[in-house]
Design an enzyme around this catalytic site. Structure first.
Site, mmCIF file in Angstrom:
data_model
loop_
_atom_site.group_PDB
_atom_site.id
_atom_site.type_symbol
_atom_site.label_atom_id
_atom_site.label_comp_id
_atom_site.label_asym_id
_atom_site.label_seq_id
_atom_site.Cartn_x
_atom_site.Cartn_y
_atom_site.Cartn_z
ATOM 1 N N ASP A 62 13.750 -7.775 10.180
ATOM 2 C CA ASP A 62 13.213 -9.038 10.662
ATOM 3 C C ASP A 62 13.891 -9.428 11.962
ATOM 4 O O ASP A 62 15.054 -9.058 12.211
ATOM 5 C CB ASP A 62 13.478 -10.151 9.639
ATOM 6 C CG ASP A 62 12.573 -10.068 8.427
ATOM 7 O OD1 ASP A 62 11.610 -9.290 8.463
ATOM 8 O OD2 ASP A 62 12.846 -10.778 7.447
ATOM 9 N N GLY A 63 13.209 -10.220 12.760
ATOM 10 C CA GLY A 63 13.802 -10.680 14.000
ATOM 11 C C GLY A 63 15.116 -11.411 13.791
ATOM 12 O O GLY A 63 16.062 -11.257 14.563
#
Length: 218
Positions: A62-63
């Site tokens: 995930d970012g």
């Protein structure tokens, strides 16, 4: 050695790279989002350095998640490495800061996600207190690779990750921080070209360590 601006390289050989991704950086570009992506940074570095290969991600983070991520040097090598993930021959270890007081020091979540089996092992390393609120430092081993698996499993258990805003309302939990407290700390697998055991680690990033330092053991 290959150099990508602001992206620490943990390991490199002729087949793959292991990078320590900073939080706030997507793995690949997302439709409708202007945020930078790791693949774009690596492509730019390849052009700048004139290398003969292209970087291909073998899995995603995930970012908001920091830590170890594996990139292959070329499409055919990506296929070989992704097969390890498909066969569940890559052991991934995360460190998560999780809201609340855990009653069990270890366990396994088996709730299905997106109609697919999902399995996450966890072990509480310690229970800590930030202000007057409790949180746990948890070692997490996802045995399957469903999208947002760790975040969804802990949310379903009533213990969302500290910093979670997508799957929980921040106002419902006492500890608020600027980003998701999740770090990909270790990758272990057998090298498909040499058969050697590979074991890579990445220490907690500064923001997670600073948050930890400000807390006390409960």
């Amino acid at each position: 050695m290959f150099v990508a601006k602001n992206i620490p390289i943990v390991y490199e050989d002729e087949n793959f790279l292991v990078l320590n991704k900073p939080a706030g950086l997507l793995t690949i570009p997302a439709p409708g989002k202007s945020s930078a992506a790791l693949t774009e940074t690596l492509y730019a570095a390849c052009l700048r350095e004139g290398v003969s290969w292209k970087p291909h991600p073998c899995h995603r983070l995930d970012g908001e998640t920091s830590g170890l991520i594996l990139f292959a040097k070329g499409k055919s090598k990506q296929k070989s490495l992704m097969e390890l993930f498909h066969l569940r021959q890559v052991r991934k270890t995360y460190i998560a800061f999780v809201q609340g007081d855990f009653k069990k020091n270890e366990g396994v979540f088996t709730r299905s996600l997106e109609g697919q089996p999902a399995r996450t092992l966890y072990r509480v390393q310690e229970q800590r207190e930030a202000g007057s609120a409790l949180f746990a430092v948890v070692e997490v081993n996802p045995e399957t690779g469903r999208k947002n698996q760790i975040r969804l499993h802990f949310k379903a258990a009533g213990h969302p990750l500290v910093g979670e805003t997508r799957f929980a309302f921040r106002k419902d939990f006492p500890i608020a921080v600027r980003r998701l407290m999740l770090h990909a700390a270790r990758l272990e697998f057998s090298d498909p070209w040499t058969g050697d055991a590979r074991d890579f680690t990445a220490e907690l990033p500064e923001d997670m360590q600073a948050f930890l330092d400000k807390s006390v053991v409960a």
